[in-house]
Design a protein around this motif. Structure first.
Motif, PDB file in Angstrom:
ATOM      1  N   SER A 162       0.876  -1.179   0.000  1.00 33.92           N
ATOM      2  CA  SER A 162       0.000   0.000   0.000  1.00 33.92           C
ATOM      3  C   SER A 162       0.905   1.218   0.000  1.00 33.92           C
ATOM      4  N   LYS A 163       0.468   2.250  -0.690  1.00 36.21           N
ATOM      5  CA  LYS A 163       1.299   3.440  -0.777  1.00 36.21           C
ATOM      6  C   LYS A 163       0.491   4.705  -0.526  1.00 36.21           C
ATOM      7  N   GLY A 164       1.176   5.700   0.001  1.00 32.31           N
ATOM      8  CA  GLY A 164       0.494   6.961   0.217  1.00 32.31           C
ATOM      9  C   GLY A 164       1.470   8.115   0.163  1.00 32.31           C
ATOM     10  N   THR A 165       0.924   9.304  -0.097  1.00 32.60           N
ATOM     11  CA  THR A 165       1.743  10.512   0.020  1.00 32.60           C
ATOM     12  C   THR A 165       1.038  11.428   1.005  1.00 32.60           C
ATOM     13  N   PRO A 166       1.757  11.886   2.012  1.00 30.36           N
ATOM     14  CA  PRO A 166       1.147  12.729   3.033  1.00 30.36           C
ATOM     15  C   PRO A 166       0.505  13.968   2.418  1.00 30.36           C
ATOM     16  N   GLY A 167      -0.731  14.202   2.767  1.00 34.28           N
ATOM     17  CA  GLY A 167      -1.448  15.384   2.283  1.00 34.28           C
ATOM     18  C   GLY A 167      -1.860  16.240   3.461  1.00 34.28           C
ATOM     19  N   THR A 171      -2.308  10.965   5.737  1.00 38.04           N
ATOM     20  CA  THR A 171      -1.729  10.064   4.751  1.00 38.04           C
ATOM     21  C   THR A 171      -2.676   8.913   4.460  1.00 38.04           C
ATOM     22  N   MET A 172      -3.350   9.014   3.340  1.00 36.75           N
ATOM     23  CA  MET A 172      -4.275   7.982   2.900  1.00 36.75           C
ATOM     24  C   MET A 172      -3.475   6.914   2.175  1.00 36.75           C
ATOM     25  N   MET A 173      -3.669   5.653   2.544  1.00 36.58           N
ATOM     26  CA  MET A 173      -2.909   4.574   1.920  1.00 36.58           C
ATOM     27  C   MET A 173      -3.777   3.876   0.861  1.00 36.58           C
ATOM     28  N   TYR A 174      -3.207   3.684  -0.319  1.00 36.73           N
ATOM     29  CA  TYR A 174      -3.888   3.016  -1.428  1.00 36.73           C
ATOM     30  C   TYR A 174      -3.199   1.675  -1.688  1.00 36.73           C
ATOM     31  N   SER A 175      -3.985   0.618  -1.783  1.00 31.06           N
ATOM     32  CA  SER A 175      -3.405  -0.714  -1.973  1.00 31.06           C
ATOM     33  C   SER A 175      -3.212  -1.050  -3.441  1.00 31.06           C
TER      34      SER A 175
ATOM     35  N   ILE B 135      -8.674   5.601   7.645  1.00 25.99           N
ATOM     36  CA  ILE B 135      -8.058   5.354   6.344  1.00 25.99           C
ATOM     37  C   ILE B 135      -6.791   6.193   6.235  1.00 25.99           C
ATOM     38  N   LEU B 136      -6.630   7.118   7.164  1.00 23.51           N
ATOM     39  CA  LEU B 136      -5.396   7.903   7.228  1.00 23.51           C
ATOM     40  C   LEU B 136      -4.521   7.328   8.348  1.00 23.51           C
ATOM     41  N   LEU B 137      -3.231   7.207   8.092  1.00 25.67           N
ATOM     42  CA  LEU B 137      -2.325   6.714   9.143  1.00 25.67           C
ATOM     43  C   LEU B 137      -2.446   7.556  10.411  1.00 25.67           C
ATOM     44  N   GLU B 138      -2.597   8.867  10.239  1.00 16.78           N
ATOM     45  CA  GLU B 138      -2.589   9.772  11.386  1.00 16.78           C
ATOM     46  C   GLU B 138      -3.820   9.608  12.266  1.00 16.78           C
ATOM     47  N   ASN B 177      -8.477  -0.796  -0.073  1.00 15.26           N
ATOM     48  CA  ASN B 177      -7.475  -0.073   0.701  1.00 15.26           C
ATOM     49  C   ASN B 177      -7.510  -0.521   2.160  1.00 15.26           C
TER      50      ASN B 177
ATOM     51  N   SER D 154       7.249  13.381   1.235  1.00 10.67           N
ATOM     52  CA  SER D 154       7.677  12.011   1.497  1.00 10.67           C
ATOM     53  C   SER D 154       6.721  11.031   0.839  1.00 10.67           C
ATOM     54  N   VAL D 156       5.166   7.073   1.378  1.00 16.27           N
ATOM     55  CA  VAL D 156       4.982   6.068   2.422  1.00 16.27           C
ATOM     56  C   VAL D 156       4.627   4.742   1.757  1.00 16.27           C
ATOM     57  N   VAL D 157       5.333   3.691   2.134  1.00 16.53           N
ATOM     58  CA  VAL D 157       5.090   2.372   1.552  1.00 16.53           C
ATOM     59  C   VAL D 157       4.877   1.365   2.679  1.00 16.53           C
ATOM     60  N   ASN D 158       3.719   0.727   2.665  1.00 19.60           N
ATOM     61  CA  ASN D 158       3.454  -0.323   3.647  1.00 19.60           C
ATOM     62  C   ASN D 158       3.609  -1.666   2.948  1.00 19.60           C
TER      63      ASN D 158
END
Lengths: 187, 187, 187, 187
Positions: A162-167, A171-175, B135-138, B177, D154, D156-158
């Motif tokens: 899963s990847k995300g870019t902090p907004g 940081t929403m993670m997309y699989s 859905i957000l890490l934070e 996700n 940054s 982020v990779v899970n």
């Protein structure tokens, strides 16, 4: 590794194999500069280009002419033309004409996976590796059972990224979809 | 559980929470027919409807009028109107006016998660549960640290679901996700 | 759902099926109080007990006498004795003697999955559901291909759960092994 | 990559970072033979050894003397002694004494992650990369917020890896715990 977005894409051609998966496949292939690599079902050419940067020679095969065209474009763009031969053909037929090799990468098999593995295995050098990537559950178990038939031990790795870019909100993670890799070595 | 496709959707409203996640949340909430549930950030109303089928009463709150409208439509469609009160309001303000409750479900917090948890906790009955989906890490780490501040033990569950339907070529798996759920109980 | 730690365990018996997986299986089974459930490969009895709390009747079958003993202990502990019949037998033979049922849960098949599915399907009531859980890659694809043979549409769900409890240094997440569930319905 | 089992281990020292994770980290670090790498919280030395095989120089730092001892043993075993300096010290203090570098790998931070990132960032060469691996949820969000503070974008990779080896009954998949990697680059 090359960023996913740095590959030329054709909407009708699958791929490129995602960056993190390419990382793991290149690692697991233990490819070195003396190695000849065969990439069957090369699609967009993502793996072809990465292998070419590390191997002596890569043969990239796909039945779909749009795939071989896209692979050739990426080979040119990423300047590995001198190391890659792109072949538009059925995998089984193309294997017929090739010399021995060290790494057999199978990313697409048009329903002929057991035959491809068996024919490829014959031309695989000692200590050579076969890697099969599966996005279908059945491809993984078919690879496993074919390796068993050949009395080869295999290793199975399932990868979920899963990847995300902090907004601003967080940081929403997309699989990415899961990939299963089946790997064996010729002893 | 209701199928994801059986909910009325509005493209501007998030949700519904996917079926498997609803399963786990309902389970973890230990909701019973004596329970009053508050669902903050109700979105499409997927959780609201499921809770309503098992609880005594559900208060569904969302600041977004399109969300409360969609929730109301799903409440009507799934025939739990008599058990649900849909409130278009800021979560913190809506909590002000509510009586004590047994389950606090927070699926959206408009950046006010710590305050929502703290205010909600005061109105939570003994043995009541708070569930925060992220859905957000934070959001997950913020829920964890707020529960710590309140000296509450919490449990964290990360859920990754992939789904597929067997087709002619095989079974391609598609990932949802990842969702992280943080759960606590008032002792 | 019952906590994993609230089941009596025998180190020689697999299970119980983890809480979150039980949540999803019970959900997907759509079990109701009119339903008769058959649980083949009941192991520790985790699913048996949960089904018993919602169904009219559960038949729990395992070839391993330690498994049926442990299931019976959990059935007693969780007070669902009046609804459960525990049968120490081969699944295929046990199916022979049973009347029609509404839910067939297969958690263990001793290498006879296709036969179990086919025999079970004959005794499955209209709108009945079959659920197969797999911890082996091959079990999932075997279930899929058997359902295909019977012209049944199936749904495949892969579940990866990680769990953690916040500690002083932070929240370390521990993964459970992946489970694949294959589900079909008799139309 | 080196097999996990080819590293000398000390039961009191965490690691080595699993093979597939090392693959992805080395990839993402874009390490080249001109690069100086600093590995803070080197633990068993798995990443140190891999970086050493590709970089000009690696400084491996850990506060735990058992960790630096194990790292040194692995550095010796894998014959990269000439490229690695192992330093038993607090990360912040060790950074004080180092010259500029190109890759900062933080695998352990003893609760001082924001300070480590900030101090490390000052000594990072242009186009240098910082990679933070997290097994704690809080480490990832702390890295993200520190990078934000420094106005750094940054990624982020899970990563969730399950592995299996085909056996007689089939292929049972075992999950590794999830790892989150936060990566930035100095522009």
């Amino acid at each position: 590794m090359i960023k996913d977005s740095d590959f030329i894409k054709n909407p009708k051609v699958p791929g490129p194999t995602k960056e993190e998966i390419r990382c793991i496949l290149l690692c697991k292939s233990e490819v070195s500069e003396e190695d000849v690599v065969v990439d069957i079902g090369c699609g967009t050419g993502g793996l072809t280009v990465e292998f070419a940067k590390k191997a002596k020679k890569v043969y990239s095969i796909d039945l779909n002419p749009l795939a071989t065209q896209t692979t050739q474009e990426n080979v040119n763009k990423h300047q590995v033309k001198n190391k890659v031969e792109v072949i538009q053909a059925d995998g089984l037929e193309a294997l017929e004409d090739l010399e021995e090799f060290d790494v057999l990468m199978i990313g697409g098999s048009s329903g002929k996976l057991p035959q491809l593995i068996k024919k490829g295995y014959k031309k695989l050098n000692k200590n050579g590796r076969i890697l099969v990537t599966s996005i279908l559950l059945e491809t993984a178990t078919e690879a496993i059972s074919t390796f068993k038939e050949l009395s080869l031990k295999s290793e199975v790795v399932n990868i979920m990224i899963s990847k995300g870019t902090p907004g601003q909100r967080g940081t929403m993670m997309y699989s990415n979809n899961p990939i299963t890799v089946v790997i064996t070595e010729k002893l």
